[in-house]
Write a protein that holds these residues in place. Sequence first.
Motif, PDB file in Angstrom:
ATOM      1  N   LEU A   1       0.825  -1.205   0.000  1.00 36.75           N
ATOM      2  CA  LEU A   1       0.000   0.000   0.000  1.00 36.75           C
ATOM      3  C   LEU A   1       0.862   1.259   0.000  1.00 36.75           C
ATOM      4  CD1 LEU A   1      -2.739  -1.171   2.525  1.00 36.75           C
ATOM      5  CD2 LEU A   1      -3.084  -0.728   0.083  1.00 36.75           C
ATOM      6  N   SER A   2       1.977   1.222   0.728  1.00 35.62           N
ATOM      7  CA  SER A   2       2.894   2.371   0.737  1.00 35.62           C
ATOM      8  C   SER A   2       3.511   2.569  -0.640  1.00 35.62           C
ATOM      9  CB  SER A   2       3.993   2.159   1.787  1.00 35.62           C
ATOM     10  OG  SER A   2       3.458   2.129   3.092  1.00 35.62           O
ATOM     11  N   ALA A   3       3.852   1.469  -1.311  1.00 38.94           N
ATOM     12  CA  ALA A   3       4.430   1.559  -2.654  1.00 38.94           C
ATOM     13  C   ALA A   3       3.414   2.147  -3.633  1.00 38.94           C
ATOM     14  CB  ALA A   3       4.888   0.180  -3.119  1.00 38.94           C
ATOM     15  N   TYR A   4       2.151   1.769  -3.470  1.00 38.05           N
ATOM     16  CA  TYR A   4       1.098   2.289  -4.345  1.00 38.05           C
ATOM     17  C   TYR A   4       0.907   3.784  -4.130  1.00 38.05           C
ATOM     18  CZ  TYR A   4      -3.472   2.549  -6.687  1.00 38.05           C
ATOM     19  OH  TYR A   4      -4.518   2.867  -7.524  1.00 38.05           O
ATOM     20  N   ILE A   5       0.897   4.220  -2.879  1.00 40.88           N
ATOM     21  CA  ILE A   5       0.785   5.652  -2.590  1.00 40.88           C
ATOM     22  C   ILE A   5       1.991   6.399  -3.159  1.00 40.88           C
ATOM     23  CG2 ILE A   5       0.782   7.372  -0.726  1.00 40.88           C
ATOM     24  CD1 ILE A   5      -0.859   5.365   0.931  1.00 40.88           C
ATOM     25  N   HIS A   6       3.175   5.811  -3.029  1.00 35.64           N
ATOM     26  CA  HIS A   6       4.387   6.394  -3.603  1.00 35.64           C
ATOM     27  C   HIS A   6       4.228   6.562  -5.110  1.00 35.64           C
ATOM     28  CE1 HIS A   6       9.093   6.101  -3.925  1.00 35.64           C
ATOM     29  NE2 HIS A   6       8.601   7.139  -4.578  1.00 35.64           N
ATOM     30  N   PHE A   7       3.776   5.495  -5.760  1.00 35.89           N
ATOM     31  CA  PHE A   7       3.578   5.520  -7.210  1.00 35.89           C
ATOM     32  C   PHE A   7       2.599   6.624  -7.613  1.00 35.89           C
ATOM     33  CE2 PHE A   7       0.637   4.057 -10.561  1.00 35.89           C
ATOM     34  CZ  PHE A   7       1.503   4.030 -11.651  1.00 35.89           C
ATOM     35  N   VAL A   8       1.461   6.704  -6.925  1.00 32.76           N
ATOM     36  CA  VAL A   8       0.462   7.725  -7.258  1.00 32.76           C
ATOM     37  C   VAL A   8       0.997   9.123  -6.959  1.00 32.76           C
ATOM     38  CG1 VAL A   8      -1.856   8.587  -6.750  1.00 32.76           C
ATOM     39  CG2 VAL A   8      -1.456   6.123  -6.920  1.00 32.76           C
ATOM     40  N   GLY A   9       1.723   9.252  -5.861  1.00 32.21           N
ATOM     41  CA  GLY A   9       2.291  10.547  -5.516  1.00 32.21           C
ATOM     42  C   GLY A   9       3.256  11.063  -6.563  1.00 32.21           C
TER      43      GLY A   9
ATOM     44  N   ILE B   1      -4.824  16.642   1.324  1.00 36.44           N
ATOM     45  CA  ILE B   1      -5.343  17.777   2.093  1.00 36.44           C
ATOM     46  C   ILE B   1      -5.083  17.605   3.584  1.00 36.44           C
ATOM     47  CG2 ILE B   1      -7.426  19.024   2.759  1.00 36.44           C
ATOM     48  CD1 ILE B   1      -6.474  19.667  -0.060  1.00 36.44           C
ATOM     49  N   GLU B   2      -5.261  16.373   4.088  1.00 37.35           N
ATOM     50  CA  GLU B   2      -5.015  16.131   5.511  1.00 37.35           C
ATOM     51  C   GLU B   2      -3.549  16.356   5.862  1.00 37.35           C
ATOM     52  OE1 GLU B   2      -7.047  15.455   8.236  1.00 37.35           O
ATOM     53  OE2 GLU B   2      -8.478  16.210   6.752  1.00 37.35           O
ATOM     54  N   ALA B   3      -2.644  15.931   4.973  1.00 35.65           N
ATOM     55  CA  ALA B   3      -1.215  16.135   5.219  1.00 35.65           C
ATOM     56  C   ALA B   3      -0.892  17.618   5.263  1.00 35.65           C
ATOM     57  CB  ALA B   3      -0.389  15.427   4.139  1.00 35.65           C
ATOM     58  N   GLU B   4      -1.484  18.374   4.357  1.00 34.38           N
ATOM     59  CA  GLU B   4      -1.238  19.813   4.340  1.00 34.38           C
ATOM     60  C   GLU B   4      -1.868  20.487   5.557  1.00 34.38           C
ATOM     61  OE1 GLU B   4      -1.258  22.026   0.628  1.00 34.38           O
ATOM     62  OE2 GLU B   4      -1.856  20.181  -0.405  1.00 34.38           O
ATOM     63  N   ALA B   5      -3.029  20.009   5.959  1.00 31.07           N
ATOM     64  CA  ALA B   5      -3.677  20.576   7.151  1.00 31.07           C
ATOM     65  C   ALA B   5      -2.833  20.320   8.390  1.00 31.07           C
ATOM     66  CB  ALA B   5      -5.076  19.979   7.320  1.00 31.07           C
ATOM     67  N   ASP B   6      -2.261  19.130   8.479  1.00 36.54           N
ATOM     68  CA  ASP B   6      -1.411  18.798   9.630  1.00 36.54           C
ATOM     69  C   ASP B   6      -0.180  19.694   9.699  1.00 36.54           C
ATOM     70  OD1 ASP B   6      -3.139  16.810  10.417  1.00 36.54           O
ATOM     71  OD2 ASP B   6      -1.998  15.183   9.520  1.00 36.54           O
ATOM     72  N   ALA B   7       0.240  20.188   8.535  1.00 33.81           N
ATOM     73  CA  ALA B   7       1.425  21.052   8.490  1.00 33.81           C
ATOM     74  C   ALA B   7       1.119  22.485   8.917  1.00 33.81           C
ATOM     75  CB  ALA B   7       2.021  21.051   7.075  1.00 33.81           C
ATOM     76  N   GLN B   8      -0.152  22.810   9.091  1.00 36.07           N
ATOM     77  CA  GLN B   8      -0.538  24.155   9.536  1.00 36.07           C
ATOM     78  C   GLN B   8      -0.399  24.227  11.056  1.00 36.07           C
ATOM     79  OE1 GLN B   8      -1.310  26.405   7.034  1.00 36.07           O
ATOM     80  NE2 GLN B   8      -0.788  24.632   5.760  1.00 36.07           N
ATOM     81  N   VAL B   9       0.758  24.604  11.495  1.00 35.79           N
ATOM     82  CA  VAL B   9       1.027  24.621  12.935  1.00 35.79           C
ATOM     83  C   VAL B   9       0.649  25.981  13.535  1.00 35.79           C
ATOM     84  CG1 VAL B   9       2.865  22.932  12.742  1.00 35.79           C
ATOM     85  CG2 VAL B   9       3.418  25.356  12.555  1.00 35.79           C
ATOM     86  N   GLY B  10       0.358  25.946  14.824  1.00 30.77           N
ATOM     87  CA  GLY B  10       0.090  27.191  15.539  1.00 30.77           C
ATOM     88  C   GLY B  10      -1.287  27.769  15.307  1.00 30.77           C
ATOM     89  N   ILE B  11      -2.207  26.996  14.746  1.00 27.85           N
ATOM     90  CA  ILE B  11      -3.567  27.494  14.575  1.00 27.85           C
ATOM     91  C   ILE B  11      -4.527  26.565  15.321  1.00 27.85           C
ATOM     92  CG2 ILE B  11      -3.047  28.537  12.342  1.00 27.85           C
ATOM     93  CD1 ILE B  11      -4.534  26.266  10.992  1.00 27.85           C
TER      94      ILE B  11
ATOM     95  N   SER C   1      -0.427  17.166  -3.087  1.00 23.94           N
ATOM     96  CA  SER C   1       0.727  16.941  -2.218  1.00 23.94           C
ATOM     97  C   SER C   1       0.476  15.688  -1.395  1.00 23.94           C
ATOM     98  CB  SER C   1       0.938  18.166  -1.309  1.00 23.94           C
ATOM     99  OG  SER C   1       2.057  17.978  -0.463  1.00 23.94           O
ATOM    100  N   ILE C   2       0.690  14.535  -2.016  1.00 22.80           N
ATOM    101  CA  ILE C   2       0.418  13.257  -1.342  1.00 22.80           C
ATOM    102  C   ILE C   2       1.635  12.858  -0.509  1.00 22.80           C
ATOM    103  CG2 ILE C   2      -0.077  10.799  -1.711  1.00 22.80           C
ATOM    104  CD1 ILE C   2      -1.489  11.612  -4.288  1.00 22.80           C
ATOM    105  N   PRO C   3       1.442  12.571   0.767  1.00 26.51           N
ATOM    106  CA  PRO C   3       2.580  12.253   1.661  1.00 26.51           C
ATOM    107  C   PRO C   3       3.089  10.830   1.451  1.00 26.51           C
ATOM    108  CG  PRO C   3       0.531  12.035   2.866  1.00 26.51           C
ATOM    109  CD  PRO C   3       0.157  12.527   1.484  1.00 26.51           C
ATOM    110  N   TRP C   4       3.688  10.576   0.281  1.00 27.02           N
ATOM    111  CA  TRP C   4       4.085   9.204  -0.038  1.00 27.02           C
ATOM    112  C   TRP C   4       5.292   8.730   0.751  1.00 27.02           C
ATOM    113  CZ3 TRP C   4       9.006   9.018  -2.004  1.00 27.02           C
ATOM    114  CH2 TRP C   4       9.499  10.152  -2.670  1.00 27.02           C
ATOM    115  N   ARG C   5       6.108   9.653   1.243  1.00 25.87           N
ATOM    116  CA  ARG C   5       7.272   9.230   2.034  1.00 25.87           C
ATOM    117  C   ARG C   5       6.871   8.622   3.372  1.00 25.87           C
ATOM    118  NH1 ARG C   5       8.910  13.836  -0.640  1.00 25.87           N
ATOM    119  NH2 ARG C   5      10.860  13.668  -1.829  1.00 25.87           N
TER     120      ARG C   5
END
Length: 226
Positions: free
Chosen positions: A62-70, A88-98, A120-124
């Motif tokens: 599943l991680s390899a598939y996400i990597h491929f799609v990313g 979107i969830e990964a980007e939302a998590d990066a919004q710190v201090g709010i 911006s898919i968090p494939w890593r």
Amino acid sequence: MRTIGELQDSLDADLAWRRSELHSYLVSVRRSSTDSVTQRSLCRAGVPLLYAHWEGYAKHSLSAYIHFVGRRRLTYRELHPGFVALGIEAEADAQVGISATRKMIWRTHALLTRDSDRASIPWRKGVDTQSNLNSSRCFELFALVGLDASPIQLKSRLIDYELLRVRNEIAHGQYLSVDSAAYEELHQEVLSILAFVRNTISTAAENGAYRRSATPGSPDPADLPT
């Protein structure tokens, strides 16, 4: 992981060593004296090994598939809703201090306005199997990346009780008797589930199932020769 070929090579290589190790272990079980202490011990110890390969391969694949799609470099508009959620969830998590409320508003605004942005898919990061990959978590992960897990829904009891529960009890020092016939049957079932995971992901990649409006059997334009 830029091409379907690279994805399939990764799926096949990871599955190959797991099959080899499990087969070697099964040979040891078969060669041990029938109903001996050694055979019973091998069978008991083999269940955690089977579980480890089930969780390990599901996580890798599943991680390899996400990597491929990313690495497809697609926009949110082009992607299956599950991958949109991941991005979107990964980007939302990066919004710190709010605050949680402002983060909720940010997330909603992003969903409404960023269709044309490159996802911006968090494939890593890969997938989180929570170290206890039961059937419910498995089906949720499949749904998240747009994969159909219905063919193995009948395996839910096997995954949850014969594999995960027995693995947990053995790993915590409890005594459970596992005979060679039961172990061999579980061995074959796990291999069939691993093959299902491999084939499902490979087919999804070939059909472009990660796209929002994918047509079954149609290749991804990114994989067509130029």
